[in-house]
Scaffold this motif. Sequence first.
Motif, PDB file in Angstrom:
ATOM      1  N   ARG A 100       0.833  -1.205   0.000  1.00  0.00           N
ATOM      2  CA  ARG A 100       0.000   0.000   0.000  1.00  0.00           C
ATOM      3  C   ARG A 100       0.865   1.251   0.000  1.00  0.00           C
ATOM      4  O   ARG A 100       0.594   2.212  -0.734  1.00  0.00           O
ATOM      5  N   ASN A 146       2.487   1.617  -3.503  1.00  0.00           N
ATOM      6  CA  ASN A 146       1.524   2.072  -4.511  1.00  0.00           C
ATOM      7  C   ASN A 146       1.168   3.539  -4.313  1.00  0.00           C
ATOM      8  O   ASN A 146       1.058   4.302  -5.285  1.00  0.00           O
ATOM      9  N   ALA A 147       0.986   3.935  -3.045  1.00  0.00           N
ATOM     10  CA  ALA A 147       0.628   5.327  -2.756  1.00  0.00           C
ATOM     11  C   ALA A 147       1.764   6.268  -3.154  1.00  0.00           C
ATOM     12  O   ALA A 147       1.538   7.328  -3.746  1.00  0.00           O
ATOM     13  N   LYS A 170       2.079   6.538  -7.028  1.00  0.00           N
ATOM     14  CA  LYS A 170       1.032   7.374  -7.625  1.00  0.00           C
ATOM     15  C   LYS A 170       1.336   8.854  -7.436  1.00  0.00           C
ATOM     16  O   LYS A 170       1.231   9.657  -8.378  1.00  0.00           O
ATOM     17  N   GLN A 199      -3.486   5.390   7.064  1.00  0.00           N
ATOM     18  CA  GLN A 199      -3.587   6.342   5.953  1.00  0.00           C
ATOM     19  C   GLN A 199      -2.283   6.488   5.157  1.00  0.00           C
ATOM     20  O   GLN A 199      -1.749   7.598   5.012  1.00  0.00           O
ATOM     21  N   GLU A 255      -1.855   6.526   2.133  1.00  0.00           N
ATOM     22  CA  GLU A 255      -2.006   7.343   0.932  1.00  0.00           C
ATOM     23  C   GLU A 255      -1.473   8.761   1.144  1.00  0.00           C
ATOM     24  O   GLU A 255      -1.092   9.437   0.184  1.00  0.00           O
ATOM     25  N   GLN A 256      -1.462   9.209   2.408  1.00  0.00           N
ATOM     26  CA  GLN A 256      -0.924  10.539   2.702  1.00  0.00           C
ATOM     27  C   GLN A 256       0.604  10.573   2.612  1.00  0.00           C
ATOM     28  O   GLN A 256       1.202  11.635   2.497  1.00  0.00           O
TER      29      GLN A 256
END
Length: 343
Positions: free
Chosen positions: A79, A82-83, A86, A296, A298-299
Amino acid sequence: MNTVKIADIAKAAGVSPSTVTRVIRNDKYVSEEKRKLVQQALEKFSYVPNRVASGLRSKQTNLIGHILPVSSENPFFARIGNAFNKAAEDAGYNVLTAVTQMNPLKERAMVENFVSLMVDAIVITTMTAIDDDTINMVCSRGIPVVMIERPCSLPIVDAILFDNHQASSLAIHNFIKNGHKDIGFIGREPQKREVENQRLNGYIDVMRQNNLPIRKEWTILTDDYTANDGRMAMERILSAATLPSALLVTSDVLACGILQVLHEHNLRVPEDISLIGFDNTLSALSTPPLTTIDLQPEQIGITALEMISEQKNGKRKGSKSVILSPILIERTSVKNFERSYLS
């Protein structure tokens, strides 16, 4: 090396070499007509830009090296990867990822390889065996270094960390809110690891604040975050004289092993024992879906790119640390005693 030069592409497309360069860089200040002509010529000649040569001229290759010391078998780090990929792509970077399995020689070799490729930054996720001298060598060349998930003792390195103490606290408070008092803990043995210490201390502090018992037979520390470690930990708890009503498990992978053992012993979640997982990777796929802590990740990508940009553009000097806050995602793995009494 390329046998076709930018001048050849420009001649074939009927444009200037500078226009070809702008198209390769995806510069928006090129007309659509000229862009199509250049792209057709690039395809015709199968042209591949020499990033290193370009980097020597511009002092920027738009490459970021990512050291991932642990195995990608843990979905949490997938994760993160991937984050970060991106966010880097959105910012116009390409990421070179090396999975090094905590091998010091391999990690140093990959760092040196990234430096030779003139990467614009190096990001290191979780624990690393890279020595301080290697990190200092990278920073001395003006290449920003960002550590993710694990702190670094060097003051020249940026860090993106999670508030793991708060994460455990959120989970225990949720159990208490639902009427639980006999609460156990399964997590990795700290062994001077700050992340694991924070997770364990978050559990201990909230239990003590609420005058709840911390029982040794319900506090199991594992060697690693694997399903087999989870299995062995749950078997130990099942051998105790009494069972806790709830367990905080500091990895969804550990929780998978725990669910297997509970199923084998005909124990149900949450009817017989409640569970809260950690990292929100596999918890939505389990039966039942687990309440879990989401860190989180993604942050991370956004924050890392901001840090790199600040350093590359001279917006600040010295290192910076950012601590990301966790959130609790409630699903169906925690029994509410008040509701069960009413039903």
